[in-house]
Design a protein around this motif. Sequence first.
Motif, PDB file in Angstrom:
ATOM      1  N   ILE A 154      -9.147   3.869  -1.724  1.00 52.00           N
ATOM      2  CA  ILE A 154      -8.410   4.842  -2.544  1.00 52.00           C
ATOM      3  C   ILE A 154      -7.390   5.576  -1.684  1.00 52.00           C
ATOM      4  O   ILE A 154      -6.223   5.721  -2.052  1.00 52.00           O
ATOM      5  CB  ILE A 154      -9.371   5.870  -3.166  1.00 52.00           C
ATOM      6  N   PRO A 192       0.827  -1.199   0.000  1.00 57.44           N
ATOM      7  CA  PRO A 192       0.000   0.000   0.000  1.00 57.44           C
ATOM      8  C   PRO A 192       0.864   1.252   0.000  1.00 57.44           C
ATOM      9  O   PRO A 192       1.934   1.261   0.617  1.00 57.44           O
ATOM     10  CB  PRO A 192      -0.793  -0.108   1.311  1.00 57.44           C
ATOM     11  N   GLY A 193       0.393   2.275  -0.684  1.00 60.12           N
ATOM     12  CA  GLY A 193       1.138   3.518  -0.727  1.00 60.12           C
ATOM     13  C   GLY A 193       2.242   3.524  -1.755  1.00 60.12           C
ATOM     14  O   GLY A 193       2.859   4.538  -1.987  1.00 60.12           O
ATOM     15  N   SER A 194       2.513   2.338  -2.357  1.00 59.68           N
ATOM     16  CA  SER A 194       3.553   2.300  -3.373  1.00 59.68           C
ATOM     17  C   SER A 194       3.033   2.949  -4.650  1.00 59.68           C
ATOM     18  O   SER A 194       1.846   3.242  -4.785  1.00 59.68           O
ATOM     19  CB  SER A 194       3.956   0.858  -3.658  1.00 59.68           C
ATOM     20  N   ILE A 227      -5.977   4.614   1.031  1.00 60.27           N
ATOM     21  CA  ILE A 227      -4.889   3.696   1.372  1.00 60.27           C
ATOM     22  C   ILE A 227      -3.942   3.535   0.189  1.00 60.27           C
ATOM     23  O   ILE A 227      -2.717   3.546   0.333  1.00 60.27           O
ATOM     24  CB  ILE A 227      -5.450   2.318   1.773  1.00 60.27           C
ATOM     25  N   GLY A 228      -4.518   3.400  -0.997  1.00 54.38           N
ATOM     26  CA  GLY A 228      -3.704   3.246  -2.192  1.00 54.38           C
ATOM     27  C   GLY A 228      -2.756   4.421  -2.361  1.00 54.38           C
ATOM     28  O   GLY A 228      -1.607   4.264  -2.766  1.00 54.38           O
ATOM     29  N   LEU A 229      -3.240   5.627  -2.055  1.00 53.72           N
ATOM     30  CA  LEU A 229      -2.410   6.816  -2.232  1.00 53.72           C
ATOM     31  C   LEU A 229      -1.451   7.021  -1.069  1.00 53.72           C
ATOM     32  O   LEU A 229      -0.279   7.322  -1.258  1.00 53.72           O
ATOM     33  CB  LEU A 229      -3.299   8.058  -2.377  1.00 53.72           C
ATOM     34  N   TYR A 230      -1.969   6.893   0.143  1.00 49.10           N
ATOM     35  CA  TYR A 230      -1.187   7.328   1.301  1.00 49.10           C
ATOM     36  C   TYR A 230      -0.590   6.164   2.096  1.00 49.10           C
ATOM     37  O   TYR A 230       0.126   6.372   3.055  1.00 49.10           O
ATOM     38  CB  TYR A 230      -2.057   8.171   2.234  1.00 49.10           C
ATOM     39  N   GLY A 231      -0.946   4.941   1.756  1.00 49.53           N
ATOM     40  CA  GLY A 231      -0.440   3.806   2.522  1.00 49.53           C
ATOM     41  C   GLY A 231      -1.335   3.504   3.708  1.00 49.53           C
ATOM     42  O   GLY A 231      -2.288   4.242   3.986  1.00 49.53           O
ATOM     43  N   CYS A 232      -1.029   2.383   4.396  1.00 48.51           N
ATOM     44  CA  CYS A 232      -1.912   1.921   5.467  1.00 48.51           C
ATOM     45  C   CYS A 232      -1.079   1.514   6.674  1.00 48.51           C
ATOM     46  O   CYS A 232       0.019   0.979   6.540  1.00 48.51           O
ATOM     47  CB  CYS A 232      -2.737   0.741   4.964  1.00 48.51           C
ATOM     48  N   ALA A 267       0.448   0.755  -6.373  1.00 48.37           N
ATOM     49  CA  ALA A 267      -0.827   0.735  -5.661  1.00 48.37           C
ATOM     50  C   ALA A 267      -1.596   2.035  -5.896  1.00 48.37           C
ATOM     51  O   ALA A 267      -2.815   2.027  -6.101  1.00 48.37           O
ATOM     52  CB  ALA A 267      -0.585   0.519  -4.170  1.00 48.37           C
ATOM     53  N   ALA A 268      -0.864   3.156  -5.885  1.00 46.09           N
ATOM     54  CA  ALA A 268      -1.521   4.447  -6.079  1.00 46.09           C
ATOM     55  C   ALA A 268      -2.112   4.552  -7.474  1.00 46.09           C
ATOM     56  O   ALA A 268      -3.251   4.993  -7.656  1.00 46.09           O
ATOM     57  CB  ALA A 268      -0.519   5.577  -5.836  1.00 46.09           C
TER      58      ALA A 268
END
Lengths: 250, 228, 211
Positions: free
Chosen positions: C104, B3-5, C106-111, B8-9
């Motif tokens: 979304i 996540p956050g990669s 999480i996808g951008l900012y991580g988890c 993923a983004a």
Amino acid sequence: MKWIPLWMHQLSSPPTFYRFASVLRPWCIALALILTAVGLYGGLVTAPADYQQGDAFRIIYIHVPSAEMSLFIYGVMAVAGFIAVVWRLKLAESVAMQSAPIGAAFTFITLVTGSIWGYPTWGTWWTWDARLTSELVLLFLYLGVIGLYHAFEDRRQGARAAAFLVLVGVINLPIVHYSVQWWHTLHQGTTVRLFGPSKMEADMLWPLLVMMLASKFYWAASLCGRVRTDLLSLESGKQWVRALAEREGR
Amino acid sequence: MMPGSLRAACVAVLRRDLLLAWRRRGDIALPVLYALIVTTLFPFALGPNDDLLARVAGGVVLVTVLLAMLLAFDALFRPDLEDGSLEQLMLAPQPLALLLGMKILAHWVSTALPLIVIAPILASMLHLPAHANAVLVLALLVATPLLSLLGSVLVALTAGTRRSGMLLALMLLPLCVPVVIFAAGAVSAAQEGLPWIAPIAWLGAALALMLILAPLACAAALRIAIDA
Amino acid sequence: MTAENSPSALLAARDLTFLRQDEPVFGPLDFALRAGEVVLVEGDNGSGKTTLMRVVVGLLHADEGTLYLDGAPLDRDLARGRLLFLAHHLGLKADLSPLENLRIAIGLYGCREAITPQQALHTVGLQGYEHEPVRQLSAGQKKRSALARLLLVPADIWLLDEPFANLDREGIALVNRLIERHVAEGGAAMVTSHGAVTFLHGEPRRLRLSA
């Protein structure tokens, strides 16, 4: 050579530029008027009629300087626009945006005189000649820049956004020009070519050069006036504007 | 998938926009319907002369697709701007240009792709010959992503303004002149039995260049237009 | 305030100024936000609280002054993952469910580790609404589904613009709980609030903006 950046820095401060423009403007107006009078006299009276086009060719004394100015002003806008986008200099934003209507006017004059000239030469008011078409696209580009500038509530933000559009246009213009030329050869349009100024006799040429110079001074005078007014309203809350208003008001 | 990669983004943005387009699939049909209506009007204006229609078919379909795309451009950033998700995108740790590239891709898939699907039908309604029709689809496949990329830069510039459809058309015209010239040039060359690959190749070269440049320019433009 | 540059300050500002039409919206402003600390930004309507948030987070360009992250001048590219901004516009897609919206984010900012989007939604009291489109939720529920981001995203500096707006008593307690836990874990938060009443627990440090 250290004084050049220093001088630029000082000149770019609005109050300094205001004074500079106020001094420069009358001289530019005077030179523009004198040169226009000389150029028009030379072009309309002393220059001989063209052996092929007769007196109709004399419109080049308006058409060619306007066409040259329409590109020259866009170039100036591109330089000022680049400075405005990268360094957020207020004066550069103002110069780029206040140049746009002048450039659009010259482009419009180029198109109108081009089509007036076209009538006796091509037998029609408008033809999709490569150069005329490019000029029309340039007019749309100018109008887009002006429209974008006025679409923003915040004028400085609008200026920066429109300056960015100017830079996009700089890349686009040569592409438009060459693609229009390619399009033209593809569709085999009119074959009559207007004579370029390079083949002209000296009697015909010097008034043209004088007119080109005159249009530069006209642009400088007009720009000085417009930027001056723009800076006054952008900086209306500042001390120097208040002081100026009090002095002038008396 | 971390996540956050970056991946993923990109996946998140692409998935989100495609999902949103799917949830509002009625909106996808609108540009298609618009293109259909405009193309239907031409025979009424020009007369039911098959030869004449066949001659203008390529150009008409190209311009119609262009106008339909223009109508849809407003939806590229405005909804995201209004609900604040554009801010979240701009503040994300990943390069904004890449995320915007994903948005542009999703927008192209949901607006231009349906138009490309319907384009051969529109063209045959105007009696474009079959082999020219194939070239038309090929030209659209290269020209529409190019238009999406160019348009995205201008849409980003107008993002901070009031509703701006007409302004966008004015700004887009100078940019799309070369695209229209080359795409239509390829179709008419194919129609006359001439080699048509050169203009398509030029468009392809421009597309390759714009794939890199346009998202970067779009990100820069967006930062200018949002910053007050 | 003396410790703008002290290493303990996660985020600090010196002479931060923002101008609109050459008139200062706020500033010059000095402040420091240390780990384990909450700063409450106070001011009337139009005093520039939201503008300050947007400048700090990097959406607006400060006209003067410098921001520091961990004592060093702030580099936007490095700072983005560290800051979490909860704005007036919540950044929720109305056609998607709270769960999809969280994915979304999480996808951008991580988890964070050891928490799932479902658990986060449960914590903010949206169990049973995970799959409803956000457009069908009430204003308070929308706020809660945006608050769930705070639980999931691993940013250590929270910038919360009016986090208590639209929330009921229980929601206000929830925000306080979230902030307290975040601060206890070594994070920091900057919270805006207009006027008289603040719902924030404890004695936060105050930063007063005047119009």
